[in-house]
Design a protein around this motif. Structure first.
Motif, PDB file in Angstrom:
ATOM      1  N   ALA A 310       1.834 -17.631   6.251  1.00 52.21           N
ATOM      2  CA  ALA A 310       2.892 -16.691   5.879  1.00 52.21           C
ATOM      3  C   ALA A 310       2.743 -15.399   6.675  1.00 52.21           C
ATOM      4  O   ALA A 310       1.629 -15.017   7.062  1.00 52.21           O
ATOM      5  CB  ALA A 310       2.862 -16.395   4.385  1.00 52.21           C
ATOM      6  N   ILE A 311       3.895 -14.736   6.913  1.00 49.41           N
ATOM      7  CA  ILE A 311       3.945 -13.420   7.541  1.00 49.41           C
ATOM      8  C   ILE A 311       4.804 -12.543   6.642  1.00 49.41           C
ATOM      9  O   ILE A 311       5.961 -12.862   6.357  1.00 49.41           O
ATOM     10  CB  ILE A 311       4.550 -13.459   8.951  1.00 49.41           C
ATOM     11  CG1 ILE A 311       3.750 -14.386   9.859  1.00 49.41           C
ATOM     12  CG2 ILE A 311       4.622 -12.068   9.550  1.00 49.41           C
ATOM     13  CD1 ILE A 311       4.403 -14.621  11.196  1.00 49.41           C
ATOM     14  N   ALA A 312       4.246 -11.440   6.156  1.00 52.94           N
ATOM     15  CA  ALA A 312       4.983 -10.502   5.304  1.00 52.94           C
ATOM     16  C   ALA A 312       5.328  -9.263   6.123  1.00 52.94           C
ATOM     17  O   ALA A 312       4.453  -8.664   6.755  1.00 52.94           O
ATOM     18  CB  ALA A 312       4.161 -10.122   4.072  1.00 52.94           C
ATOM     19  N   ILE A 313       6.602  -8.900   6.126  1.00 56.02           N
ATOM     20  CA  ILE A 313       7.037  -7.691   6.832  1.00 56.02           C
ATOM     21  C   ILE A 313       7.658  -6.740   5.817  1.00 56.02           C
ATOM     22  O   ILE A 313       8.342  -7.157   4.876  1.00 56.02           O
ATOM     23  CB  ILE A 313       8.038  -8.009   7.966  1.00 56.02           C
ATOM     24  CG1 ILE A 313       9.319  -8.609   7.396  1.00 56.02           C
ATOM     25  CG2 ILE A 313       7.420  -8.940   8.987  1.00 56.02           C
ATOM     26  CD1 ILE A 313      10.448  -8.697   8.392  1.00 56.02           C
ATOM     27  N   SER A 314       7.393  -5.459   5.995  1.00 59.05           N
ATOM     28  CA  SER A 314       8.000  -4.404   5.185  1.00 59.05           C
ATOM     29  C   SER A 314       8.872  -3.557   6.098  1.00 59.05           C
ATOM     30  O   SER A 314       8.450  -3.163   7.186  1.00 59.05           O
ATOM     31  CB  SER A 314       6.926  -3.525   4.539  1.00 59.05           C
ATOM     32  OG  SER A 314       6.110  -4.293   3.678  1.00 59.05           O
ATOM     33  N   TYR A 315      10.085  -3.285   5.647  1.00 60.58           N
ATOM     34  CA  TYR A 315      11.021  -2.508   6.461  1.00 60.58           C
ATOM     35  C   TYR A 315      11.705  -1.460   5.589  1.00 60.58           C
ATOM     36  O   TYR A 315      11.619  -1.488   4.371  1.00 60.58           O
ATOM     37  CB  TYR A 315      12.059  -3.433   7.115  1.00 60.58           C
ATOM     38  CG  TYR A 315      12.921  -4.211   6.133  1.00 60.58           C
ATOM     39  CD1 TYR A 315      14.130  -3.704   5.680  1.00 60.58           C
ATOM     40  CD2 TYR A 315      12.506  -5.443   5.647  1.00 60.58           C
ATOM     41  CE1 TYR A 315      14.917  -4.402   4.795  1.00 60.58           C
ATOM     42  CE2 TYR A 315      13.276  -6.154   4.752  1.00 60.58           C
ATOM     43  CZ  TYR A 315      14.491  -5.627   4.322  1.00 60.58           C
ATOM     44  OH  TYR A 315      15.271  -6.323   3.427  1.00 60.58           O
ATOM     45  N   TRP A 316      12.363  -0.510   6.263  1.00 65.11           N
ATOM     46  CA  TRP A 316      13.106   0.561   5.596  1.00 65.11           C
ATOM     47  C   TRP A 316      12.183   1.381   4.695  1.00 65.11           C
ATOM     48  O   TRP A 316      12.354   1.457   3.480  1.00 65.11           O
ATOM     49  CB  TRP A 316      14.262   0.015   4.773  1.00 65.11           C
ATOM     50  CG  TRP A 316      15.389  -0.505   5.594  1.00 65.11           C
ATOM     51  CD1 TRP A 316      15.472  -0.517   6.949  1.00 65.11           C
ATOM     52  CD2 TRP A 316      16.600  -1.091   5.095  1.00 65.11           C
ATOM     53  NE1 TRP A 316      16.649  -1.080   7.344  1.00 65.11           N
ATOM     54  CE2 TRP A 316      17.374  -1.442   6.225  1.00 65.11           C
ATOM     55  CE3 TRP A 316      17.087  -1.370   3.832  1.00 65.11           C
ATOM     56  CZ2 TRP A 316      18.606  -2.048   6.112  1.00 65.11           C
ATOM     57  CZ3 TRP A 316      18.331  -1.970   3.720  1.00 65.11           C
ATOM     58  CH2 TRP A 316      19.076  -2.308   4.839  1.00 65.11           C
ATOM     59  N   ALA A 317      11.192   1.989   5.300  1.00 58.97           N
ATOM     60  CA  ALA A 317      10.250   2.788   4.519  1.00 58.97           C
ATOM     61  C   ALA A 317      10.776   4.191   4.241  1.00 58.97           C
ATOM     62  O   ALA A 317      10.248   4.895   3.390  1.00 58.97           O
ATOM     63  CB  ALA A 317       8.912   2.884   5.250  1.00 58.97           C
ATOM     64  N   GLU A 318      11.818   4.631   4.960  1.00 62.94           N
ATOM     65  CA  GLU A 318      12.251   6.032   4.845  1.00 62.94           C
ATOM     66  C   GLU A 318      13.079   6.320   3.603  1.00 62.94           C
ATOM     67  O   GLU A 318      12.751   7.233   2.851  1.00 62.94           O
ATOM     68  CB  GLU A 318      13.047   6.434   6.096  1.00 62.94           C
ATOM     69  CG  GLU A 318      13.491   7.888   6.075  1.00 62.94           C
ATOM     70  CD  GLU A 318      14.269   8.256   7.327  1.00 62.94           C
ATOM     71  OE1 GLU A 318      14.872   9.323   7.344  1.00 62.94           O
ATOM     72  OE2 GLU A 318      14.261   7.442   8.270  1.00 62.94           O
ATOM     73  N   PRO A 319      14.184   5.588   3.303  1.00 61.16           N
ATOM     74  CA  PRO A 319      14.959   5.956   2.112  1.00 61.16           C
ATOM     75  C   PRO A 319      14.148   5.725   0.851  1.00 61.16           C
ATOM     76  O   PRO A 319      13.469   4.702   0.725  1.00 61.16           O
ATOM     77  CB  PRO A 319      16.173   5.005   2.180  1.00 61.16           C
ATOM     78  CG  PRO A 319      16.232   4.550   3.589  1.00 61.16           C
ATOM     79  CD  PRO A 319      14.806   4.513   4.055  1.00 61.16           C
ATOM     80  N   PRO A 320      14.193   6.656  -0.107  1.00 56.65           N
ATOM     81  CA  PRO A 320      13.389   6.498  -1.326  1.00 56.65           C
ATOM     82  C   PRO A 320      13.853   5.289  -2.129  1.00 56.65           C
ATOM     83  O   PRO A 320      15.034   5.103  -2.375  1.00 56.65           O
ATOM     84  CB  PRO A 320      13.634   7.812  -2.082  1.00 56.65           C
ATOM     85  CG  PRO A 320      14.916   8.344  -1.538  1.00 56.65           C
ATOM     86  CD  PRO A 320      14.988   7.887  -0.112  1.00 56.65           C
ATOM     87  N   GLY A 321      12.880   4.448  -2.530  1.00 61.54           N
ATOM     88  CA  GLY A 321      13.175   3.314  -3.383  1.00 61.54           C
ATOM     89  C   GLY A 321      13.888   2.181  -2.695  1.00 61.54           C
ATOM     90  O   GLY A 321      14.346   1.247  -3.358  1.00 61.54           O
ATOM     91  N   ARG A 322      14.023   2.219  -1.349  1.00 66.04           N
ATOM     92  CA  ARG A 322      14.760   1.163  -0.673  1.00 66.04           C
ATOM     93  C   ARG A 322      13.862   0.282   0.189  1.00 66.04           C
ATOM     94  O   ARG A 322      14.325  -0.602   0.884  1.00 66.04           O
ATOM     95  CB  ARG A 322      15.864   1.788   0.187  1.00 66.04           C
ATOM     96  CG  ARG A 322      17.093   0.903   0.315  1.00 66.04           C
ATOM     97  CD  ARG A 322      18.222   1.665   0.937  1.00 66.04           C
ATOM     98  NE  ARG A 322      18.670   2.713   0.021  1.00 66.04           N
ATOM     99  CZ  ARG A 322      19.471   3.689   0.374  1.00 66.04           C
ATOM    100  NH1 ARG A 322      19.895   3.783   1.609  1.00 66.04           N
ATOM    101  NH2 ARG A 322      19.829   4.608  -0.489  1.00 66.04           N
ATOM    102  N   LYS A 323      12.537   0.529   0.150  1.00 63.84           N
ATOM    103  CA  LYS A 323      11.616  -0.272   0.937  1.00 63.84           C
ATOM    104  C   LYS A 323      11.617  -1.699   0.409  1.00 63.84           C
ATOM    105  O   LYS A 323      11.528  -1.940  -0.793  1.00 63.84           O
ATOM    106  CB  LYS A 323      10.208   0.315   0.868  1.00 63.84           C
ATOM    107  CG  LYS A 323       9.181  -0.436   1.694  1.00 63.84           C
ATOM    108  CD  LYS A 323       7.835   0.236   1.614  1.00 63.84           C
ATOM    109  CE  LYS A 323       6.805  -0.503   2.442  1.00 63.84           C
ATOM    110  NZ  LYS A 323       5.468   0.151   2.372  1.00 63.84           N
ATOM    111  N   SER A 324      11.714  -2.699   1.310  1.00 58.90           N
ATOM    112  CA  SER A 324      11.811  -4.092   0.927  1.00 58.90           C
ATOM    113  C   SER A 324      10.834  -4.918   1.741  1.00 58.90           C
ATOM    114  O   SER A 324      10.369  -4.513   2.805  1.00 58.90           O
ATOM    115  CB  SER A 324      13.241  -4.608   1.121  1.00 58.90           C
ATOM    116  OG  SER A 324      14.137  -3.891   0.305  1.00 58.90           O
ATOM    117  N   VAL A 325      10.556  -6.109   1.214  1.00 60.98           N
ATOM    118  CA  VAL A 325       9.597  -7.017   1.833  1.00 60.98           C
ATOM    119  C   VAL A 325      10.276  -8.360   2.047  1.00 60.98           C
ATOM    120  O   VAL A 325      11.036  -8.831   1.188  1.00 60.98           O
ATOM    121  CB  VAL A 325       8.347  -7.189   0.939  1.00 60.98           C
ATOM    122  CG1 VAL A 325       7.392  -8.213   1.546  1.00 60.98           C
ATOM    123  CG2 VAL A 325       7.645  -5.859   0.745  1.00 60.98           C
ATOM    124  N   ALA A 326      10.022  -8.952   3.193  1.00 63.63           N
ATOM    125  CA  ALA A 326      10.478 -10.308   3.502  1.00 63.63           C
ATOM    126  C   ALA A 326       9.264 -11.107   3.959  1.00 63.63           C
ATOM    127  O   ALA A 326       8.471 -10.633   4.777  1.00 63.63           O
ATOM    128  CB  ALA A 326      11.558 -10.294   4.565  1.00 63.63           C
TER     129      ALA A 326
END
Length: 875
Positions: A310-326
């Protein structure tokens, strides 16, 4: 040899023997001193620690109850006892410390020797393994004997003689036979997995193709029905193109043939499938690494988990509460895919393109879906809110990645989401749009987004209305602290924004209020008044117009200014009547509905306003609004007259006054600016007519010839050949003017003061009484004799050469005017008296009374008496 020499030789030999014995002794064992601590240090540290713990215990015990104190003290004693028992054991052990230290040295030395022997054994084993490659083959003695006896070997084997090359025909026949055998084998086999159903047979091998993954070539080496397959070749068939390295190929052949021998085609597929998936994940990991170090630097983080593929990526770290993981990995379908794990949305699973492994494409697929969910949520929240019912076109989907926001009829923006950072973007460069964009990105709750966009719409409408009004020379007044209760009562609930605009020539505190709510934009004619450190709405009237049509049209804004000006003027007139306690009646025209520029008539009792004798009580006021801001409104006052005949002599030489003497009616027309208090103007004009009537009556009572009488001017003959003109200027202010030949020009200033303060009657009386005096003054006045008026009734004649002065005063005596002439210096002994006039001072005759130092006479004889006195003084 001497004895001494023998002894010396024995000693040296003995010393040599001793040195050899020392050299033959083994070396001493190394002494171990590392990690040794003196017992004194241990004792000191334990004592200090015990003392510190005891001090802390004594300081904290007073704050505890008895049970806790006992428990803490008991715990401290047990712990201290344990530590000192350990110290006692160490002390007992320290008695044999030297022997134990020697044992430690011996054990350490023995362990070192054991390691040396182990290293020797390992080195010998490595030498043995290395010598295997240098081993020679055993001699082939039988073949050597054959060559020695016969000159050649009997058998052409052992690969010493190459075989004959195969002909093309033989090769084709062999390959054909292999193709037939493979076709039969695969046609009747039930062990072919579903993924290997796509295959082709050619050149003596069966090529199995798994779409988006790999191709594998298999062959057989026997025509036996159960002959096993063996792996010939392996290739990846997805993008980016990848080659199998020789090292991996060797491992594949070895492992693959083992699997074919034990698990068959199904096992081979599973092995190659897992290998391909692992390789795809490795490619994705490398691609994500390049993205994270490139344009996605700082916004993308990657974690690779090889143990669970598996590879986990986290994106959109800047907007508050909008960080997501795929998470990229193997799905239940045994294909490579993505598990999307956002915080605010349901988790989703996506498959990715198996034929083209691209981290950029896969990431874009996730981002697009995430953006669609964000915008879809905003639109769903908008349609479910009350805003949708009042503003159905505020938010409109353009496509899955864009929302259209209609702010004003002329301003539209679009809401999108930036792929790199996840920030919401509102297209536009205005400060309001940028502020709303910042607010959107600061929110963690998407349910608030419709309200934020609605507020942006209200502010944009307000700003655009104010800018447009300002361009048309309206004043934008920022009125704050209006009472919220007044706003709710006057304008209704749900008011989001309030603007107050006005024309520059309006009365203070009058505005057109523009209210912006979720449901509508409305216009109100409003008057504000100060109240409690703020403002209260004293008056408001809705302007029933389509506000947006007006506020975005230059022509209609001009019409709005005219209409508002007219309404303000009409309202001020009505309020003036109310302030004076005058009750009025609204008289509507015959038509049931008034047009926008039509107003009802005001009918009221004029006697309650002013007591004018010539006007009957009922007066009607009609208001005609101007159709442009520059055009003044018109007020027409109509009524009936009590003394119409008296106005026959009045010249109405103006279009603003119409008098119908036969019918006994009058009409006054006023052109008034916005918010003008026309009631005072009406009273002023009616007062002028009243004044004209009274003017005529006054002149007629004195039998004075009237030449002309109008509302602004009156001329009459007050003495033979002498004419006076009285002009009415300004606010009923009268100004008199005389001919150059009139003797009254000497006292014109004093006459004007009498007219201003006392009125017309005293002026006429004064004109008649002073005429003889001023006629004599015209004769007496010269270069050496000065006639000096001190007031309209008091004069002085100065004789410069004779150094005399005569005072003349007009007094009332027995309800008639008398002229008193006296010696100005009679009471001052230092000045020269008019001795030549003594005979005149003592004169007694009809109409003349002597006063010893002066004389009194009737007005009619004042001129003759003055001339006698003048002649007496100058003779």
């Amino acid at each position: 040899m001497s004895v001494s020499g023998l002894n010396a030789g024995d000693a040296s030999s003995q010393q040599i023997v001793q040195q050899k014995a020392v050299l033959l002794q083994p070396p001493s064992i190394p002494h171990i001193t590392e990690n040794f601590i003196p017992l004194s240090v241990v004792v000191t540290k334990l004592v200090e620690s015990t003392f510190t713990d005891l001090v802390n215990l004594l300081e904290t015990l007073p704050a505890s109850n008895d049970l806790t104190k006992k428990r803490k003290l008991f715990t401290f004693l047990i712990h201290s006892r344990q530590q000192y028992i350990k110290l006692l054991v160490l002390g007992q052990w320290a008695k044999n410390a030297k022997d134990i230290s020697t044992v430690i040295d011996v054990v350490a030395w023995l362990n070192g020797q054991a390691n040396c022997f182990s290293n020797v054994v390992m080195q010998l084993q490595m030498v043995k393994q290395g010598l295997g490659g240098a081993r020679l083959r055993n001699p082939d003695i039988p073949t050597a004997l054959e060559v020695y006896v016969l000159g050649k070997p009997r058998l052409s084997s052992f690969n010493f003689i190459p075989p004959k090359p195969l002909t093309p025909r033989q090769i084709l026949d062999a390959l054909h036979d292999l193709n037939v055998l493979l076709s039969l084998r695969l046609s009747f086999s039930d062990e072919i997995p579903a993924q290997f159903r796509k295959y082709k047979i050619a050149n003596g091998r069966a090529t199995f193709t798994v779409e988006g993954e790999f191709e594998v070539d298999l062959g057989i080496a026997s025509d036996e029905p159960n002959a096993r397959f063996f792996l010939i070749d392996f290739r990846y068939i997805f993008k980016p193109e990848s080659t199998v390295t020789p090292a991996i190929r060797v491992t594949l052949e070895r492992v693959g043939n083992d699997i074919l021998a034990t698990k068959g085609l199904k096992g081979l597929y599973d092995y190659l499938h897992n290998l391909t998936l692992s390789y795809k994940l490795l490619i994705l990991n490398n691609q994500f690494g390049k993205l994270a170090n490139g344009i996605w630097a700082g916004t993308l983080s990657i974690n690779h988990f090889p143990e669970r593929q598996a590879i986990a990526i986290s994106y959109w770290a800047e907007p508050p509460g909008r960080k997501s993981v795929a998470e990229f990995g193997i799905l239940q379908s045994r294909l490579l895919g993505v598990r999307w794990l956002p915080r605010d949305f349901p988790h989703e699973t996506f498959s990715i393109d198996q034929n083209d492994i691209s981290a950029q494409t896969a990431l874009s697929q996730i981002l697009i879906y995430h953006i669609q969910q964000l915008l879809s949520t905003i639109y769903i929240e908008y349609t479910a809110s009350q805003i949708y019912s009042s503003l159905p076109t505020l938010i409109t989907p353009v496509d899955d990645l864009k929302l259209r926001i209609e702010l004003t009829p002329s301003l539209t923006t679009f809401l999108t989401v930036e792929h790199l950072t996840g920030r919401m973007i509102l297209q536009g460069s205005t400060g309001l749009i940028q502020s709303a964009e910042k607010t959107l990105n600061a929110q963690t709750d998407l349910n608030l987004a419709p309200q934020i966009l609605c507020n942006l719409r209200h502010l944009s409408v307000q700003r655009e209305i104010e800018d447009f009004a300002r361009s048309l020379d309206w004043e934008i007044i920022k009125v704050s602290n209006i009472r919220a209760e007044d706003i709710r009562q006057q304008y209704g609930t749900g008011i989001r924004q309030l603007s107050t605009i006005r024309q520059r020539d309006w009365m203070p505190a009058w505005f057109v209020a523009v209210t912006v709510s979720d449901s509508a934009i409305k216009l109100w004619l409003t008057q504000l008044q100060p109240a409690d450190n703020g403002w209260r709405i004293a008056f408001s009237e809705a302007i029933d117009k389509n506000a947006l049509d007006i506020l975005y049209s230059r022509q209609k804004m001009t019409a709005l200014a005219s209409l508002a000006s007219a309404k303000i003027t009409f309202r001020v007139i009505a309020w003036c009547l109310e302030e004076r306690g005058i009750t009025y009646e609204l008289v509507h025209p015959s038509s049931s509905q008034l047009s926008e520029f039509e107003f009802p008539s005001l009918k009221f009792d004029f006697k309650s306003v002013a007591n004018l004798l010539w006007v009957k009580s009922s007066v009607k006021l009609d208001f005609i609004a101007g159709t442009s801001p520059s055009e003044k409104s018109t007020v027409i006052v109509t009524g009936t007259m009590e003394q119409a005949a008296a106005l026959k002599s009045v010249s109405m030489n103006t279009s603003d006054v119409e008098v119908d003497v036969p019918n006994g009616t009058f009409s006054l027309k006023f052109s008034v600016p916005p918010a003008s208090e026309v009631l005072n103007q009406m009273l002023d004009r009616l007062g002028r007519i009243e004044g004209a009537i009274n003017f005529i009556k006054t002149l007629q009572s004195y039998s004075i010839e009237v030449q002309e009488v109008s509302l602004s001017r009156a001329s009459f003959v007050y003495a033979p050949g002498l004419t006076m003109v009285i002009s009415i200027i300004g606010d009923a202010q009268m100004k008199l003017s005389l001919e150059k030949s009139s003797p009254h020009r000497r006292i014109q200033y004093f006459l004007q003061d009498v007219l201003d303060n006392d009125g017309l009657k005293p002026l006429i009386i004064l004109l008649d009484a002073t005429l003889p005096i001023l006629k004599a003054a015209s004769i007496i006045d010269s270069d050496e004799v000065f006639f000096l008026p001190r007031s309209a009734k008091h004069f002085r004649i100065m004789y410069q050469q004779q150094q005399h002065a005569i005072d003349i005063e007009l007094r009332d005596k027995d309800r008639r005017k008398m002229v008193y002439i006296s010696d100005a210096y009679a009471e001052n002994p230092e000045l020269v008296k008019a001795e030549k006039c003594v005979s005149i001072w003592n004169t007694s005759a009809p109409g003349v009374v002597g006063l010893e130092v002066g004389v009194a006479c009737e007005v009619s004889g004042a001129d003759e008496l003055l001339l006698r006195i003048h002649n007496a003084i100058t003779s």
